[in-house]
Write an enzyme that holds these catalytic residues in place. Structure first.
Site, PDB file in Angstrom:
ATOM      1  N   GLU A  67      -2.780  -8.903   2.954  1.00  0.00           N
ATOM      2  CA  GLU A  67      -3.220  -9.421   4.250  1.00  0.00           C
ATOM      3  C   GLU A  67      -4.727  -9.299   4.439  1.00  0.00           C
ATOM      4  O   GLU A  67      -5.289  -9.901   5.359  1.00  0.00           O
ATOM      5  CB  GLU A  67      -2.470  -8.713   5.392  1.00  0.00           C
ATOM      6  CG  GLU A  67      -2.955  -7.328   5.755  1.00  0.00           C
ATOM      7  CD  GLU A  67      -2.489  -6.218   4.817  1.00  0.00           C
ATOM      8  OE1 GLU A  67      -2.774  -5.044   5.117  1.00  0.00           O
ATOM      9  OE2 GLU A  67      -1.859  -6.516   3.769  1.00  0.00           O
ATOM     10  N   HIS A 106      -3.847  -4.675  -0.448  1.00  0.00           N
ATOM     11  CA  HIS A 106      -3.472  -5.280   0.834  1.00  0.00           C
ATOM     12  C   HIS A 106      -3.568  -6.802   0.727  1.00  0.00           C
ATOM     13  O   HIS A 106      -4.670  -7.349   0.834  1.00  0.00           O
ATOM     14  CB  HIS A 106      -4.407  -4.800   1.939  1.00  0.00           C
ATOM     15  CG  HIS A 106      -4.182  -3.390   2.365  1.00  0.00           C
ATOM     16  ND1 HIS A 106      -3.237  -3.035   3.295  1.00  0.00           N
ATOM     17  CD2 HIS A 106      -4.770  -2.241   1.969  1.00  0.00           C
ATOM     18  CE1 HIS A 106      -3.251  -1.722   3.475  1.00  0.00           C
ATOM     19  NE2 HIS A 106      -4.173  -1.214   2.676  1.00  0.00           N
ATOM     20  N   CYS A 115       0.841  -1.201   0.000  1.00  0.00           N
ATOM     21  CA  CYS A 115       0.000   0.000   0.000  1.00  0.00           C
ATOM     22  C   CYS A 115       0.880   1.257   0.000  1.00  0.00           C
ATOM     23  O   CYS A 115       1.653   1.456  -0.921  1.00  0.00           O
ATOM     24  CB  CYS A 115      -1.019  -0.030   1.139  1.00  0.00           C
ATOM     25  SG  CYS A 115      -2.386   1.155   0.884  1.00  0.00           S
TER      26      CYS A 115
END
Length: 211
Positions: free
Chosen positions: A193, A191, A82
C-alpha cells in the site's frame, strides 16, 4: 461482482491506507474484527505494524489466529502484510522476548543482522519463476519499513504438495524472506500500500486471484 475482502482490525495501525489500497485494487472492503465476517469474506488481509508480541496479543484478543487457521483449512485466501506476515511464522524474538506466532509456517522472526536497522525505503526483490503475486512487477522495487524478518525458510514439502514460492530480499548483506505464496496463504514483508504503482499492481494480482 467485486470480491469481498475483510481487512482484519485487531488494534494494529496503518489500517486505513490498506483499506484504500485494496479498494483501488477492485475489492469491496470492510474493516472489522468480527469473527464471522472475517471468516466468510472472499479474501482476508492481515496487516501489522509495531512489535510482534503486541500484534499477537491483539490478534488473539479477537481470535484472529483461529480465523486465519480456519480460512486456510478451507482453502480460503489470506494476505499478510509486514508484521501481518511475520506472525504467520512459529515465533518471533524481540529484545530477548520470544512470542509464539500463528505457526502456519515453521521458523523464527529475528532482528536483521545489518549495520543500519531499521531497513527503511525502496528495495528490489528476487522473485521465483511462476509467481502470480508478482506477475508484471517482478523487476520493480517495493517499500520496506522493518527491523525484524524471517531470515530463513524452514518449511519442508513432499512430492505430493506444491512447494511454496518464496521471494527474497537483502539489506546490508542480510538475506530475508520478502514474500511467500503458499496455496491460499500469501504474504509480503514490504508494504504494497506504500509501494506506488508496483504495489498497486501486486494488490490487483491478489484481488484478481479471489474472483
Amino acid at each position: 461482482m467485486s470480491p469481498s475482502v475483510v481487512v482484519l482490525d485487531y488494534g494494529s495501525g496503518n489500517l486505513r491506507s490498506v483499506v484504500r489500497a485494496v479498494e483501488r485494487a477492485g475489492a469491496d472492503v470492510v474493516l472489522t474484527g468480527d469473527f464471522t465476517a472475517a471468516l466468510e469474506a472472499d479474501g482476508l488481509v492481515v496487516p501489522g505494524v509495531g512489535a510482534y508480541a503486541a500484534c499477537m496479543a491483539g490478534l488473539r484478543a479477537i481470535k484472529g489466529e483461529r480465523i486465519i487457521g480456519r480460512r486456510l483449512a478451507g482453502g480460503r485466501p489470506v494476505l499478510g502484510i509486514c508484521v501481518g506476515m511475520q506472525i504467520l511464522f512459529s515465533r518471533g524474538v524481540e529484545h530477548g522476548v520470544e512470542t509464539v506466532g500463528c505457526e502456519e509456517w515453521p521458523g523464527e522472526v529475528s532482528r536483521l543482522q545489518a549495520d543500519v536497522v531499521p531497513h527503511m525505503g525502496w528495495n528490489t526483490v528476487s522473485v521465483p519463476q511462476g509467481s502470480a503475486l508478482f506477475a508484471g512487477v517482478e523487476d520493480q522495487r517495493f517499500y520496506f519499513v522493518h527491523s525484524y524478518a524471517a531470515r530463513s525458510w524452514d518449511l519442508e514439502t513432499n512430492d505430493r504438495t506444491a512447494a511454496p514460492l518464496v521471494t527474497w530480499a537483502e539489506h546490508g548483506g542480510d538475506r530475508f524472506v520478502a514474500a511467500v505464496e503458499n496455496g491460499p496463504l500469501w504474504a509480503t514483508q514490504f508494504h504494497p500500500e506504500k509501494s506506488g504503482d508496483a504495489g498497486a499492481a501486486l494488490l490487483r494480482n491478489w484481488v484478481d486471484s479471489l474472483r
